[in-house]
Design a protein around this motif. Structure first.
Motif, PDB file in Angstrom:
ATOM      1  N   MET A   1       0.856  -1.184   0.000  1.00 33.25           N
ATOM      2  CA  MET A   1       0.000   0.000   0.000  1.00 33.25           C
ATOM      3  C   MET A   1       0.893   1.235   0.000  1.00 33.25           C
ATOM      4  N   HIS A   2       0.735   2.063  -0.993  1.00 34.31           N
ATOM      5  CA  HIS A   2       1.619   3.220  -1.186  1.00 34.31           C
ATOM      6  C   HIS A   2       0.767   4.462  -1.387  1.00 34.31           C
ATOM      7  N   MET A   3       0.828   5.378  -0.436  1.00 34.61           N
ATOM      8  CA  MET A   3       0.075   6.636  -0.517  1.00 34.61           C
ATOM      9  C   MET A   3       0.986   7.753  -0.999  1.00 34.61           C
ATOM     10  N   LEU A   4       0.565   8.435  -2.047  1.00 38.13           N
ATOM     11  CA  LEU A   4       1.212   9.671  -2.491  1.00 38.13           C
ATOM     12  C   LEU A   4       0.369  10.830  -1.993  1.00 38.13           C
ATOM     13  N   ILE A   5       0.959  11.678  -1.162  1.00 37.67           N
ATOM     14  CA  ILE A   5       0.278  12.863  -0.652  1.00 37.67           C
ATOM     15  C   ILE A   5       0.859  14.084  -1.340  1.00 37.67           C
ATOM     16  N   LEU A   6       0.029  14.763  -2.097  1.00 40.58           N
ATOM     17  CA  LEU A   6       0.440  15.986  -2.774  1.00 40.58           C
ATOM     18  C   LEU A   6       0.077  17.161  -1.875  1.00 40.58           C
ATOM     19  N   ALA A  52       1.977   4.653  -7.092  1.00 39.41           N
ATOM     20  CA  ALA A  52       1.173   4.735  -5.875  1.00 39.41           C
ATOM     21  C   ALA A  52      -0.144   3.983  -6.046  1.00 39.41           C
ATOM     22  N   THR A  53      -0.551   3.295  -4.982  1.00 43.62           N
ATOM     23  CA  THR A  53      -1.861   2.643  -4.979  1.00 43.62           C
ATOM     24  C   THR A  53      -2.954   3.611  -4.564  1.00 43.62           C
ATOM     25  N   HIS A  54      -2.581   4.674  -3.844  1.00 42.79           N
ATOM     26  CA  HIS A  54      -3.525   5.666  -3.346  1.00 42.79           C
ATOM     27  C   HIS A  54      -2.893   7.058  -3.502  1.00 42.79           C
ATOM     28  N   ILE A  55      -3.695   8.044  -3.874  1.00 42.79           N
ATOM     29  CA  ILE A  55      -3.202   9.406  -4.085  1.00 42.79           C
ATOM     30  C   ILE A  55      -4.174  10.385  -3.445  1.00 42.79           C
ATOM     31  N   LEU A  56      -3.636  11.330  -2.676  1.00 41.49           N
ATOM     32  CA  LEU A  56      -4.453  12.363  -2.030  1.00 41.49           C
ATOM     33  C   LEU A  56      -3.816  13.722  -2.254  1.00 41.49           C
ATOM     34  N   SER A  57      -4.607  14.687  -2.730  1.00 39.33           N
ATOM     35  CA  SER A  57      -4.127  16.065  -2.866  1.00 39.33           C
ATOM     36  C   SER A  57      -4.778  16.948  -1.821  1.00 39.33           C
ATOM     37  N   SER A  58      -3.944  17.752  -1.152  1.00 44.62           N
ATOM     38  CA  SER A  58      -4.453  18.758  -0.220  1.00 44.62           C
ATOM     39  C   SER A  58      -4.033  20.157  -0.649  1.00 44.62           C
ATOM     40  N   VAL A  59      -3.558  20.293  -1.877  1.00 46.50           N
ATOM     41  CA  VAL A  59      -3.033  21.569  -2.363  1.00 46.50           C
ATOM     42  C   VAL A  59      -4.197  22.474  -2.760  1.00 46.50           C
ATOM     43  N   PRO A  60      -4.319  23.656  -2.152  1.00 51.29           N
ATOM     44  CA  PRO A  60      -5.407  24.571  -2.513  1.00 51.29           C
ATOM     45  C   PRO A  60      -5.092  25.300  -3.808  1.00 51.29           C
ATOM     46  N   PRO A  61      -6.090  25.931  -4.398  1.00 50.39           N
ATOM     47  CA  PRO A  61      -5.824  26.710  -5.608  1.00 50.39           C
ATOM     48  C   PRO A  61      -4.830  27.835  -5.341  1.00 50.39           C
ATOM     49  N   VAL A  62      -4.087  28.159  -6.344  1.00 53.46           N
ATOM     50  CA  VAL A  62      -3.203  29.320  -6.327  1.00 53.46           C
ATOM     51  C   VAL A  62      -3.712  30.266  -7.416  1.00 53.46           C
ATOM     52  N   GLY A  63      -4.154  31.447  -6.988  1.00 52.74           N
ATOM     53  CA  GLY A  63      -4.829  32.315  -7.943  1.00 52.74           C
ATOM     54  C   GLY A  63      -6.121  31.658  -8.380  1.00 52.74           C
ATOM     55  N   GLU A  64      -6.280  31.474  -9.662  1.00 51.80           N
ATOM     56  CA  GLU A  64      -7.497  30.852 -10.191  1.00 51.80           C
ATOM     57  C   GLU A  64      -7.279  29.414 -10.633  1.00 51.80           C
ATOM     58  N   HIS A  65      -6.142  28.821 -10.293  1.00 48.98           N
ATOM     59  CA  HIS A  65      -5.813  27.511 -10.838  1.00 48.98           C
ATOM     60  C   HIS A  65      -5.411  26.528  -9.744  1.00 48.98           C
ATOM     61  N   ASP A  66      -5.644  25.248 -10.005  1.00 45.39           N
ATOM     62  CA  ASP A  66      -5.198  24.176  -9.126  1.00 45.39           C
ATOM     63  C   ASP A  66      -3.815  23.723  -9.607  1.00 45.39           C
ATOM     64  N   PRO A  67      -2.766  23.918  -8.809  1.00 48.73           N
ATOM     65  CA  PRO A  67      -1.416  23.588  -9.273  1.00 48.73           C
ATOM     66  C   PRO A  67      -1.232  22.113  -9.597  1.00 48.73           C
ATOM     67  N   VAL A  68      -1.892  21.241  -8.828  1.00 49.02           N
ATOM     68  CA  VAL A  68      -1.746  19.806  -9.060  1.00 49.02           C
ATOM     69  C   VAL A  68      -2.345  19.414 -10.403  1.00 49.02           C
ATOM     70  N   TRP A  83      -7.349   4.367  -5.610  1.00 51.11           N
ATOM     71  CA  TRP A  83      -8.075   5.327  -4.763  1.00 51.11           C
ATOM     72  C   TRP A  83      -7.442   6.697  -4.956  1.00 51.11           C
ATOM     73  N   ILE A  84      -8.274   7.718  -5.223  1.00 53.99           N
ATOM     74  CA  ILE A  84      -7.787   9.096  -5.364  1.00 53.99           C
ATOM     75  C   ILE A  84      -8.711  10.014  -4.580  1.00 53.99           C
ATOM     76  N   GLY A  85      -8.122  10.918  -3.798  1.00 58.04           N
ATOM     77  CA  GLY A  85      -8.917  11.833  -2.986  1.00 58.04           C
ATOM     78  C   GLY A  85      -8.415  13.259  -3.087  1.00 58.04           C
ATOM     79  N   TYR A  86      -9.296  14.188  -2.749  1.00 56.90           N
ATOM     80  CA  TYR A  86      -8.969  15.624  -2.758  1.00 56.90           C
ATOM     81  C   TYR A  86      -9.593  16.276  -1.542  1.00 56.90           C
ATOM     82  N   LEU A  87      -8.798  17.031  -0.799  1.00 61.63           N
ATOM     83  CA  LEU A  87      -9.296  17.780   0.350  1.00 61.63           C
ATOM     84  C   LEU A  87      -9.765  19.149  -0.123  1.00 61.63           C
TER      85      LEU A  87
END
Length: 263
Positions: A1-6, A52-68, A83-87
């Protein structure tokens, strides 16, 4: 199980430590590489997306764009992760006049236009994305307890403004539950008792045995534009889907239990 946290921040650091303690491999990014994370703009991220088996992004928008999504959206859409998630944020609901909102409520009527666009873009990225909409996050080192101790707490006389909150460790538990149970789509993650700023500050003072800060009218309070912006909108967050589909019983179902734990 490998989580990538952005985006390794306050919440995702606690998630990373929890997963690592239970045997996961965890890769995380920050703007600059350090002992805990790789650089966001690096080939290492491309390699992690591919494995990664699982990916989660917690990066908020910068200006009007999502950097991820700007940099890695095409790769994420085709990634083999199961599994992919977004906060996201409950700010996407805008002002509801103090009414309760749930996942079926309309979004896009508030001041958070970039967050709304990112929320919708993550939902459209692929069919198996989980979007977690979060209200005010608090926990150890980042709570009303800490503001009272530091002498920076303000008690605002705004009884019509009730805010929803969530303890950081309950967010971690919800993400883990989503991984285990596999629910898809949008989830509000919030405790069961929206409350005014004044009520929370008063309870923190009671726990610490100190006097309350003076009650201030909103227009007289010294606040950043961001903090003042929270008072331009009023809503209470219903998290029934979290309970029904993730099977969650919050460890901290209200601010009182959460603040006692912080203390």
């Amino acid at each position: 199980m490998h989580m990538l946290i952005l985006g390794l921040g306050y919440t995702t650091t606690r998630l990373a430590r929890r997963l690592f303690s239970t045997g996961w491999q965890v890769t995380a990014t920050r703007r600059q590489a350090d002992g805990e994370a790789i650089a966001f703009d690096s080939d290492d991220v491309v390699a992690a997306i591919a494995t990664a088996t699982h990916i989660l992004s917690s990066v908020p928008p910068v200006g009007e764009h999502d950097p991820v999504l700007n940099r890695y959206g095409t790769l994420l859409a085709a990634a083999p992760a199961r599994w992919i998630g977004y906060l996201s944020s409950t700010g996407v609901y805008g002002d509801a006049g103090g009414a309760w909102v749930d996942e079926a409520s309309p979004i896009g009527f508030g001041r958070r236009s970039a967050r709304v666009a990112a929320d919708l873009a993550w939902q459209a990225l692929r069919d198996d994305v989980r979007v977690f909409r979060l209200p005010g996050i608090y926990g150890p080192g980042r709570s009303a307890i800490d503001r009272v101790r530091a002498g920076t707490a303000q008690r605002i006389d705004a009884p019509q403004h009730r805010f929803s909150r969530i303890h950081v460790d309950d967010i971690v538990r919800c993400v883990e539950a989503s991984i285990d149970r596999g629910g898809l789509g949008v989830f509000n993650i919030a405790d069961a008792e929206p409350a005014t700023n004044a009520k929370v500050i008063e309870y923190a003072c009671n726990l610490l045995g100190v006097a309350y800060p003076a009650l201030q009218a909103l227009e007289d309070a010294h606040m950043s534009p961001m903090a003042r912006g929270f008072y331009a909108e009023s809503r209470q967050i219903s998290a029934g889907r979290m309970v029904r589909e993730l099977g969650i019983e919050l460890a901290y179902p209200d601010f009182r239990s959460g603040l006692r734990a912080c203390l």
